[in-house]
Write a protein that holds these residues in place. Structure first.
Motif, PDB file in Angstrom:
ATOM      1  N   LEU A   5      37.517 -25.586   4.519  1.00  0.00           N
ATOM      2  CA  LEU A   5      36.937 -25.857   5.875  1.00  0.00           C
ATOM      3  C   LEU A   5      35.880 -24.945   6.451  1.00  0.00           C
ATOM      4  N   ARG A   6      36.669 -23.615   6.753  1.00  0.00           N
ATOM      5  CA  ARG A   6      35.127 -22.514   7.151  1.00  0.00           C
ATOM      6  C   ARG A   6      34.021 -22.375   6.289  1.00  0.00           C
ATOM      7  N   MET A   7      34.761 -23.235   5.399  1.00  0.00           N
ATOM      8  CA  MET A   7      33.074 -22.992   4.070  1.00  0.00           C
ATOM      9  C   MET A   7      32.855 -24.250   4.740  1.00  0.00           C
ATOM     10  N   ILE A   8      32.810 -25.187   5.039  1.00  0.00           N
ATOM     11  CA  ILE A   8      31.811 -26.627   5.161  1.00  0.00           C
ATOM     12  C   ILE A   8      31.613 -26.003   6.859  1.00  0.00           C
ATOM     13  N   GLY A   9      29.210 -26.311   6.561  1.00  0.00           N
ATOM     14  CA  GLY A   9      29.346 -25.710   8.207  1.00  0.00           C
ATOM     15  C   GLY A   9      29.141 -26.127   9.012  1.00  0.00           C
ATOM     16  N   GLN A  10      29.001 -27.432   9.361  1.00  0.00           N
ATOM     17  CA  GLN A  10      28.683 -27.981  10.230  1.00  0.00           C
ATOM     18  C   GLN A  10      30.386 -29.064  10.881  1.00  0.00           C
ATOM     19  N   TYR A  11      31.237 -28.518   9.615  1.00  0.00           N
ATOM     20  CA  TYR A  11      32.505 -28.872  10.303  1.00  0.00           C
ATOM     21  C   TYR A  11      33.064 -29.081  11.647  1.00  0.00           C
ATOM     22  N   SER A  12      33.146 -27.970  12.370  1.00  0.00           N
ATOM     23  CA  SER A  12      33.588 -28.108  13.913  1.00  0.00           C
ATOM     24  C   SER A  12      32.763 -29.165  14.274  1.00  0.00           C
TER      25      SER A  12
END
Length: 166
Positions: free
Chosen positions: A61-68
């Motif tokens: 999930l950290r690799m997905i740029g705008q996830y947070s």
């Protein structure tokens, strides 16, 4: 020919069985969308005894740029898709290993030294490599293991698609 006979005939190939197995694993070992909240390192799913942990999921999930920054509902959807992807990858890796596919250290090295994300002044730079890994939350061994898995998945997918005739 009946619908069921056509379906049965279309699923006789090895590649189709592998793909169907991957999908089946997703439903057996993860479920169909129940909400889960686990602590870091806890096992979220198991594919033939190989654990998928909360840490594995969070790294992806950290690799997905705008996830947070996404709304909670969208985060849940993305989280579920990433989890399904992890399950499929584990099943695919197990199948690849069972038929004798492997990735050499030289193959991993080629990927790493040719990744422009680790370049400085137009060539691979060890310090840049280690800094970027740290920024992504990896240590060298973890990253190399991840690259090994990705290369093995690619080999398996190539093997499967080579047998598919459209």
């Amino acid at each position: 020919m009946s619908l069921f006979e056509s379906l049965r005939k279309s699923t006789e190939g090895a590649s189709t069985r592998v793909l169907m197995g991957v999908i089946l694993f997703g439903f057996i070992f993860w479920g169909t969308g129940k909400n889960r909240s686990n602590k870091d390192g806890s096992i979220l799913a198991s594919v033939n005894g190989i654990a998928i942990t909360d840490t594995d999921l969070k790294q992806q999930l950290r690799m997905i740029g705008q996830y947070s920054r996404m709304p909670d509902e969208k985060q849940g959807e993305i989280r579920e898709m990433v989890m399904q992807k992890l399950i499929s990858e584990k099943a695919l890796l197990q199948e690849a290993e069972s038929i004798g596919l492997y990735v050499s250290n030289d193959e991993i090295l080629r990927v790493v030294v040719n990744d422009e994300a680790f370049f400085k002044d137009g060539k691979f730079d060890e310090r840049t490599f280690l800094k970027r890994l740290k920024d992504m939350g990896y240590i060298k061994g973890q990253y190399e293991a991840m690259i090994r898995e990705k290369l093995l998945e690619n080999k398996m997918e190539q093997l499967i698609t080579a047998g598919v005739i459209v």
